[in-house]
Design an enzyme around this catalytic site. Structure first.
Site, PDB file in Angstrom:
ATOM      1  N   SER A 130      40.262  50.496  35.198  1.00  0.00           N
ATOM      2  CA  SER A 130      40.751  49.883  36.443  1.00  0.00           C
ATOM      3  C   SER A 130      40.806  50.842  37.620  1.00  0.00           C
ATOM      4  O   SER A 130      41.007  50.405  38.754  1.00  0.00           O
ATOM      5  CB  SER A 130      42.128  49.264  36.220  1.00  0.00           C
ATOM      6  OG  SER A 130      42.035  48.163  35.339  1.00  0.00           O
ATOM      7  N   HIS A 170      47.419  35.797  36.429  1.00  0.00           N
ATOM      8  CA  HIS A 170      48.243  36.181  37.579  1.00  0.00           C
ATOM      9  C   HIS A 170      48.357  35.076  38.622  1.00  0.00           C
ATOM     10  O   HIS A 170      49.012  35.243  39.655  1.00  0.00           O
ATOM     11  CB  HIS A 170      47.658  37.424  38.258  1.00  0.00           C
ATOM     12  CG  HIS A 170      47.730  38.671  37.426  1.00  0.00           C
ATOM     13  ND1 HIS A 170      46.737  39.038  36.545  1.00  0.00           N
ATOM     14  CD2 HIS A 170      48.696  39.635  37.341  1.00  0.00           C
ATOM     15  CE1 HIS A 170      47.060  40.190  35.959  1.00  0.00           C
ATOM     16  NE2 HIS A 170      48.239  40.570  36.418  1.00  0.00           N
ATOM     17  N   CYS A 215      45.033  43.094  38.333  1.00  0.00           N
ATOM     18  CA  CYS A 215      44.400  41.861  37.853  1.00  0.00           C
ATOM     19  C   CYS A 215      42.889  42.076  37.707  1.00  0.00           C
ATOM     20  O   CYS A 215      42.242  42.633  38.591  1.00  0.00           O
ATOM     21  CB  CYS A 215      44.668  40.723  38.840  1.00  0.00           C
ATOM     22  SG  CYS A 215      43.736  39.222  38.478  1.00  0.00           S
TER      23      CYS A 215
END
Length: 646
Positions: free
Chosen positions: A327, A370, A383
């Site tokens: 991420s 989310h 997310c």
């Protein structure tokens, strides 16, 4: 038959002419010889005297002092120490076996060293000195000097040997030296006669290797007079060589020692960059090794222990390791999409916990999803579905272009061993390297730093530095060479829209400082020192649909080699960034739980230039941090004395 008077006179005349010719020839030969003798004895006397002297004069090379390496504060991190050794010249020794037997009766020499020296002498020219043993005591040297008449060809010398005061803490950066080997000679194009000296030390890894010619210097010479037995009678003259150049690195050895201590027990890499000039303040890989063992000759047991260790202590993970960035790559995807104008700042994407792409389901880390989420929230809460969507809009080529602009997928020019290039893949790469067409699923995987994308901790620190500054910050390891300042890595503007960068920075700030941020537990409380960052968790195994349906196995329940990598990138202070850093913990699990706390502690140590006040930490962590600081500070030498640079 009686000859006539006329015949007798003719014969006499003929004999007289022959006698005159022969006499003239003989006189000419004698004259030439006389002239040559006079020329040699008078006119060329000096030349022949020199030739005669050279039969009893040897010229020996003098190894130069190797240049020293310092940290940014002038603390020596690669030094030279005196080394007493005994050498033998084969052509001067006569009966080698007898001479060595006498030597071993005087000083204790390892039989393996004797065997190695004998082999070395057979391979080298007879006039080349071969080291029999080194690191002798002064008492041993005195014994050898007292018995010189019985040891032809043997000489006790004092030289310099490398020593690394910081030991393992700087091993992966500084590297180490070792005796030049036949393998070294076969792979390097270098005609320097110094390399022919047995046991001459050259750089084998790290900065010692990459800066070898700068550090080595040039040889000196000495002319010595020897007698008929080859014994040295006197030194006629000496010409000292040129010492290697001293080098000052950008590293802060105290911070480096702290980082190594903080990574203890992990298989990890961490990099700290000064945002003002690109100076690398710390480049740490754990576990590490003691480079002094290589200089002195590493034992078979120590070598086996290092090679068989599954945590790979010989690998410089901070610069050599290439990992899926997870991420931490989301900022790249976001910046590429915003720069391409395919997404609006406040536009939302719906996250139900997965995204279907042509019948293939790509999951978000949060099983329930989310809901509607925008850029700011997508980075704060990490997310995945938001990036699956915008990546399909922007495409892999623009994502790869942005990645390279931010320092990923390029090999940074540093004097370190095996600096990784990483990989910012695009369509052309897959076609050329894999011979396959790029697929939309590849783009979706790449959007969250999975699939083909690879980055080193060094590259991730550069990524964070460039986002924090908006400049093309370039990592710099060498600060000074013989006192001469090296080019700065400050860098020019990246040309990325500043408003877009501000949005990304604000999101990274909330990652650490908002209650719903993924790194909230690792926030910095000190006013004006707040840290902005991004967590990352990269998978090293495929999760099957069956496992997902039954419940994904927790990292702690998996073998170490199958656990996720934990990553974190950050910069601080948020309002006026000074440092950027990255931490990668191999198979550490989650970035928020394994990498972020380490990064927070390192960042505080860098910001305060030493142990920060406990008030900078969340109250729940303070007791643990106090114990940690005591343990780590005990490893750091209190105010190491610096040495002035030449």
């Amino acid at each position: 038959m009686k000859r006539s008077p006329k015949d007798v006179m003719d014969s006499a005349r003929t004999i007289s002419r022959r006698a005159l010719v022969m006499g003239g020839v003989q006189l000419g030969v004698v004259g030439v010889l006389g002239w040559r003798l006079q020329s040699m004895q008078v006119e060329q006397a000096d030349q022949f005297r020199l030739l005669a002297e050279e039969n009893r004069i040897n010229i020996r090379l003098l190894p130069p002092a190797r240049g020293l390496i310092f940290d940014r504060n002038g603390i020596p991190i690669a030094d030279n120490e005196q080394n007493y050794r005994v050498v033998m010249v084969r052509e001067d020794a006569g009966d080698i076996g007898e001479v060595l037997a006498r030597l071993t009766r005087l000083v204790d020499i390892d039989p393996d060293d004797l065997t190695r020296a004998m082999d070395e002498m057979q391979r080298r020219s007879p006039f080349v000195p071969v080291t029999i043993a080194d690191r002798l005591s002064w008492e041993d040297v005195a014994q050898i000097n007292l018995n010189t008449p019985t040891l032809p060809g043997i000489t006790a010398e004092v030289g310099l040997s490398r020593v690394y005061p910081a030991g393992a803490d700087l091993a992966h950066v500084v590297g180490y030296v070792g005796p030049v080997s036949d393998y070294d000679l076969s792979r390097i194009d270098d005609s320097d006669p110094l390399l022919q000296i047995p046991k001459f030390q050259i750089g084998k890894s790290g900065a010692e290797n990459k800066l070898e010619r700068t550090l080595r210097g040039s040889a000196g010479t000495r002319r010595i007079e020897v007698n008929a037995a080859g014994r040295i009678m006197r030194e006629l003259d000496r010409k000292e060589g040129e010492a290697g150049k001293d080098i000052q690195l950008t590293l802060d050895s105290r911070l480096q020692t702290y980082v190594q201590a903080r990574l203890e027990g992990q298989s990890a890499g961490a990099v700290v960059i000064d945002l003002e000039n690109g100076d690398l303040r710390a480049v740490a890989s754990a576990p590490a090794f003691d480079p002094n063992k290589f200089v002195r000759g590493i034992s078979v047991k120590d070598w086996t222990d290092l090679n068989d260790n599954k945590y790979r202590p010989l690998a410089a993970k901070a610069v050599q390791g290439a990992y899926p960035p997870g991420s931490t790559f989301k900022m790249v995807t976001a910046l590429a999409a915003f720069e391409a104008g395919v997404v609006a700042p406040d536009e939302t994407v719906y996250c139900p916990g997965y995204t279907d792409v042509y019948g293939i389901r790509f999951h978000c880390w949060k099983r329930g999803g989310h809901g509607n989420i925008n850029l700011h929230e997508s980075l704060k809460q990490s997310c995945d579905c938001y990036y699956y969507e915008i990546a399909q809009r922007v495409g892999i080529d623009k994502m790869a272009e942005m990645a390279r602009k931010l320092g990923l997928g390029i090999k940074h020019d540093l004097p370190l061993s095996a600096v990784a290039q990483g990989l910012a893949p695009d369509k052309a790469w897959k076609s050329t390297v894999r011979g396959e067409e790029w697929r939309i699923g590849d783009t979706v995987n790449a959007s969250i730093g999975q699939g083909y994308v690879l980055a080193s901790p060094l590259q991730l620190a550069v990524l964070s530095a460039r986002i924090a500054t908006g400049r093309e910050v370039t990592p710099r390891l060498i600060r000074l060479i013989n006192g001469v300042e090296q080019p700065s890595g400050m860098g020019d503007s990246l040309g990325i829209n500043e408003n877009t960068l501000r949005r990304v920075r604000a999101s990274m700030n909330d990652v650490c400082n908002h209650r719903r941020g993924t790194a909230y537990r690792s926030r910095i409380l000190a006013e004006g020192q707040e840290m902005a960052g991004k967590t990352g968790t990269s998978q090293v195994r495929r999760i099957t649909p069956e496992e997902r349906a039954a419940g994904v196995t927790k990292n702690e329940d998996l073998p170490w080699e199958r656990r996720d990598h934990a990553l974190f990138v950050s910069f601080a202070p948020y309002d006026n960034p000074r440092y950027a850093l990255s931490v990668v913990v191999e198979h550490g699990g989650g970035g928020s739980s394994a990498a972020a706390p380490i990064a927070r502690d390192i960042m505080l140590q860098a910001l305060y230039g030493g142990p920060p006040p406990l008030e900078a930490y969340p109250s729940a962590d303070r007791d643990r941090i106090a114990e940690q600081q005591k343990r780590i500070e005990a490893r750091i030498p209190p105010g190491a004395r610096s040495r002035s640079q030449v």
